[in-house]
Write a protein that holds these residues in place. Structure first.
Motif, PDB file in Angstrom:
ATOM      1  N   LYS A 191     -96.255   5.035 -25.937  1.00 52.60           N
ATOM      2  CA  LYS A 191     -97.130   5.437 -24.793  1.00 52.60           C
ATOM      3  C   LYS A 191     -96.344   4.938 -23.259  1.00 52.60           C
ATOM      4  O   LYS A 191     -96.405   5.668 -22.547  1.00 52.60           O
ATOM      5  N   LYS A 192     -95.897   3.815 -23.479  1.00 49.45           N
ATOM      6  CA  LYS A 192     -95.020   3.220 -22.230  1.00 49.45           C
ATOM      7  C   LYS A 192     -94.018   3.975 -21.749  1.00 49.45           C
ATOM      8  O   LYS A 192     -93.635   4.236 -20.904  1.00 49.45           O
ATOM      9  N   LEU A 193     -93.240   4.628 -23.016  1.00 55.90           N
ATOM     10  CA  LEU A 193     -92.191   5.222 -22.806  1.00 55.90           C
ATOM     11  C   LEU A 193     -92.096   6.275 -22.151  1.00 55.90           C
ATOM     12  O   LEU A 193     -91.664   7.291 -21.388  1.00 55.90           O
ATOM     13  N   GLU A 194     -93.255   7.178 -22.922  1.00 57.76           N
ATOM     14  CA  GLU A 194     -93.987   8.654 -22.308  1.00 57.76           C
ATOM     15  C   GLU A 194     -94.127   8.213 -20.761  1.00 57.76           C
ATOM     16  O   GLU A 194     -94.051   9.354 -19.891  1.00 57.76           O
ATOM     17  N   ALA A 195     -94.932   7.379 -20.573  1.00 60.68           N
ATOM     18  CA  ALA A 195     -95.287   7.158 -19.023  1.00 60.68           C
ATOM     19  C   ALA A 195     -94.090   7.113 -18.410  1.00 60.68           C
ATOM     20  O   ALA A 195     -94.194   7.434 -17.192  1.00 60.68           O
ATOM     21  N   ARG A 196     -93.224   6.191 -18.595  1.00 64.56           N
ATOM     22  CA  ARG A 196     -91.796   5.997 -17.759  1.00 64.56           C
ATOM     23  C   ARG A 196     -91.182   7.441 -17.738  1.00 64.56           C
ATOM     24  O   ARG A 196     -90.658   7.657 -16.503  1.00 64.56           O
ATOM     25  N   MET A 197     -91.149   8.346 -18.729  1.00 67.68           N
ATOM     26  CA  MET A 197     -90.324   9.594 -18.479  1.00 67.68           C
ATOM     27  C   MET A 197     -91.157  10.455 -17.845  1.00 67.68           C
ATOM     28  O   MET A 197     -90.652  11.671 -17.440  1.00 67.68           O
ATOM     29  N   GLY A 198     -92.528  10.423 -18.020  1.00 69.06           N
ATOM     30  CA  GLY A 198     -93.474  11.364 -17.647  1.00 69.06           C
ATOM     31  C   GLY A 198     -93.304  12.671 -18.226  1.00 69.06           C
ATOM     32  O   GLY A 198     -93.660  13.691 -17.908  1.00 69.06           O
ATOM     33  N   LEU A 199     -93.242  12.351 -19.614  1.00 71.68           N
ATOM     34  CA  LEU A 199     -93.403  13.422 -20.539  1.00 71.68           C
ATOM     35  C   LEU A 199     -94.165  13.085 -22.021  1.00 71.68           C
ATOM     36  O   LEU A 199     -93.914  11.769 -22.087  1.00 71.68           O
ATOM     37  N   ARG A 200     -94.635  14.053 -22.476  1.00 69.15           N
ATOM     38  CA  ARG A 200     -95.152  13.668 -23.781  1.00 69.15           C
ATOM     39  C   ARG A 200     -94.191  14.078 -24.749  1.00 69.15           C
ATOM     40  O   ARG A 200     -93.826  15.282 -25.000  1.00 69.15           O
ATOM     41  N   LEU A 201     -94.091  13.013 -25.719  1.00 66.15           N
ATOM     42  CA  LEU A 201     -92.770  12.982 -26.580  1.00 66.15           C
ATOM     43  C   LEU A 201     -93.697  13.417 -28.008  1.00 66.15           C
ATOM     44  O   LEU A 201     -92.944  14.054 -29.031  1.00 66.15           O
ATOM     45  N   LEU A 202     -94.875  13.110 -28.197  1.00 65.76           N
ATOM     46  CA  LEU A 202     -95.346  13.309 -29.764  1.00 65.76           C
ATOM     47  C   LEU A 202     -96.914  13.741 -29.393  1.00 65.76           C
ATOM     48  O   LEU A 202     -97.614  13.212 -28.756  1.00 65.76           O
ATOM     49  N   THR A 203     -97.083  14.748 -30.639  1.00 64.75           N
ATOM     50  CA  THR A 203     -98.406  15.065 -30.871  1.00 64.75           C
ATOM     51  C   THR A 203     -98.916  14.274 -31.866  1.00 64.75           C
ATOM     52  O   THR A 203     -98.516  14.232 -33.145  1.00 64.75           O
ATOM     53  N   ARG A 204    -100.166  13.634 -31.598  1.00 63.42           N
ATOM     54  CA  ARG A 204    -100.847  12.705 -32.399  1.00 63.42           C
ATOM     55  C   ARG A 204    -101.923  13.405 -32.977  1.00 63.42           C
ATOM     56  O   ARG A 204    -103.027  14.367 -32.576  1.00 63.42           O
ATOM     57  N   THR A 205    -102.250  13.744 -34.383  1.00 60.86           N
ATOM     58  CA  THR A 205    -103.382  14.098 -35.140  1.00 60.86           C
ATOM     59  C   THR A 205    -103.800  12.981 -35.935  1.00 60.86           C
ATOM     60  O   THR A 205    -103.360  11.926 -36.143  1.00 60.86           O
ATOM     61  N   THR A 206    -105.000  13.190 -36.542  1.00 61.53           N
ATOM     62  CA  THR A 206    -105.385  12.433 -37.617  1.00 61.53           C
ATOM     63  C   THR A 206    -104.708  12.154 -38.841  1.00 61.53           C
ATOM     64  O   THR A 206    -104.661  11.217 -39.514  1.00 61.53           O
ATOM     65  N   ARG A 207    -103.818  13.115 -39.126  1.00 66.43           N
ATOM     66  CA  ARG A 207    -103.091  13.429 -40.376  1.00 66.43           C
ATOM     67  C   ARG A 207    -101.499  13.008 -40.147  1.00 66.43           C
ATOM     68  O   ARG A 207    -100.769  12.422 -41.128  1.00 66.43           O
ATOM     69  N   ASN A 208    -101.142  13.438 -38.986  1.00 68.54           N
ATOM     70  CA  ASN A 208     -99.591  13.041 -38.928  1.00 68.54           C
ATOM     71  C   ASN A 208     -99.234  13.290 -37.213  1.00 68.54           C
ATOM     72  O   ASN A 208     -99.957  13.343 -36.534  1.00 68.54           O
ATOM     73  N   VAL A 209     -97.815  13.005 -37.186  1.00 64.96           N
ATOM     74  CA  VAL A 209     -97.430  12.687 -35.917  1.00 64.96           C
ATOM     75  C   VAL A 209     -96.241  13.745 -35.712  1.00 64.96           C
ATOM     76  O   VAL A 209     -95.138  13.554 -36.531  1.00 64.96           O
ATOM     77  N   VAL A 210     -96.101  14.814 -34.716  1.00 61.37           N
ATOM     78  CA  VAL A 210     -95.151  15.374 -34.533  1.00 61.37           C
ATOM     79  C   VAL A 210     -94.686  15.473 -33.232  1.00 61.37           C
ATOM     80  O   VAL A 210     -95.322  15.546 -32.285  1.00 61.37           O
ATOM     81  N   PRO A 211     -93.415  15.710 -33.114  1.00 63.55           N
ATOM     82  CA  PRO A 211     -92.608  15.774 -31.731  1.00 63.55           C
ATOM     83  C   PRO A 211     -92.878  17.076 -30.967  1.00 63.55           C
ATOM     84  O   PRO A 211     -93.148  17.968 -31.526  1.00 63.55           O
ATOM     85  N   THR A 212     -93.082  16.880 -29.688  1.00 63.79           N
ATOM     86  CA  THR A 212     -93.429  17.962 -28.896  1.00 63.79           C
ATOM     87  C   THR A 212     -91.904  18.752 -28.534  1.00 63.79           C
ATOM     88  O   THR A 212     -90.935  18.263 -29.037  1.00 63.79           O
TER      89      THR A 212
END
Length: 295
Positions: free
Chosen positions: A40-61
């Motif tokens: 979350k800190k990395l995404e905030a510093r970059m200003g980009l969403r890098l991962l899509t989080r669901t209840t079952r898995n994590v997928v890169p954007t």
């Protein structure tokens, strides 16, 4: 790029590869919450969403996939380079200089080092054949090879060969017109092939022993060499009697090219030792050579 950014990106790659915060945490040896907070800190510093989080898995954007394509090859290159550097650290390298006699070189050192040099291509060995008693410290050798009876007391010594003996041999052609010597004293009447000692410069006095009685005989003859192989060749070609290491004339004795005399007067000499000052103990290349030669 800051060091913390690089570390966070490595953690991001781990999550993207595992498609799971839980599995990535186990792989990295940390907690799931710590990894989640870091991403979350990395995404905030970059200003980009890098991962899509669901209840079952994590997928890169899409941005995450682009970052993966950029980072993964570079990280692989770094890991490969580090592995190669570690291999160099664990692989002995360096140069080793040893002074030794031609007999010790032929029988006890070179046969053992052949496979070692193939296994350790970064080790360089210089073998200087010299039958003298060299001062290895003054002459900048890493080690020398001598008989046990000739070792300096302040040196470390490692036995590299069994006890052995010199034998007096001559050709059937030479003895065709001369009687076989029955005692060492009778060598005085023969054409003997002398051995020049490199260090002292003098001729070797042939050493004999029988029933506790020791004799040294100064022989004379037409030829003098400082190598056993030349002496053997001269003896085979009827030039006289040579006093040489027994192991070097096994084939010639078996074929009948040479006849051994004074067998009951021939003493055993203590085996060869590799000797060196203690300061050489910490060299990885030198340790490899020592262990290869040790018996």
């Amino acid at each position: 790029m800051k060091r913390e950014d690089l570390n966070d990106m490595l953690w991001f790659l781990a999550v993207a590869e595992e498609r799971s915060f839980t599995k990535a945490a186990a792989k990295l040896g940390t907690s799931q919450s710590t990894i989640s907070h870091t991403i979350k800190k990395l995404e905030a510093r970059m200003g980009l969403r890098l991962l899509t989080r669901t209840t079952r898995n994590v997928v890169p954007t899409e941005a995450g996939e682009r970052l993966i394509r950029s980072l993964a090859p570079r990280i692989q290159e770094l890991e490969t380079e580090i592995d190669e550097l570690m291999a160099i650290r664990d692989k002995p390298s360096g140069s080793v200089r040893i002074t030794l006699s031609d007999f010790a070189l032929e029988r006890f050192v070179w046969p053992k080092l052949r496979s070692v040099l193939r296994d350790y291509p970064d080790i360089k060995v210089e073998l200087i054949s010299d039958n003298g008693l060299n001062n290895i410290v003054e002459e900048k050798f890493d080690a020398g090879v001598r008989l046990g009876e000739s070792l300096d007391k302040d040196m470390i010594a490692v036995r590299i060969g069994p006890d052995w003996r010199l034998v007096a041999v001559g050709s059937p052609g030479y003895f065709a017109s001369r009687p076989l010597p029955m005692t060492p004293q009778e060598l005085v009447g023969h054409n003997c092939i002398n051995h020049r000692q490199s260090s002292a410069g003098g001729l070797y006095a042939w050493e004999f022993e029988k029933d506790g009685r020791e004799l040294r005989v100064r022989v004379d003859g037409q030829l003098t060499f400082n190598t056993s192989y030349a002496m053997i060749d001269a003896a085979v070609n009827d030039y006289g009697i040579a006093y040489v290491p027994e192991a070097l004339v096994e084939a010639q004795r078996a074929s009948g090219e040479l006849v051994q005399v004074l067998d009951d007067w021939t003493p055993l000499f203590s085996g060869y030792y590799l000797y060196y000052p203690s300061r050489r103990q910490n060299s990885p290349a030198f340790k490899v050579v020592v262990e290869a030669l040790r018996i």
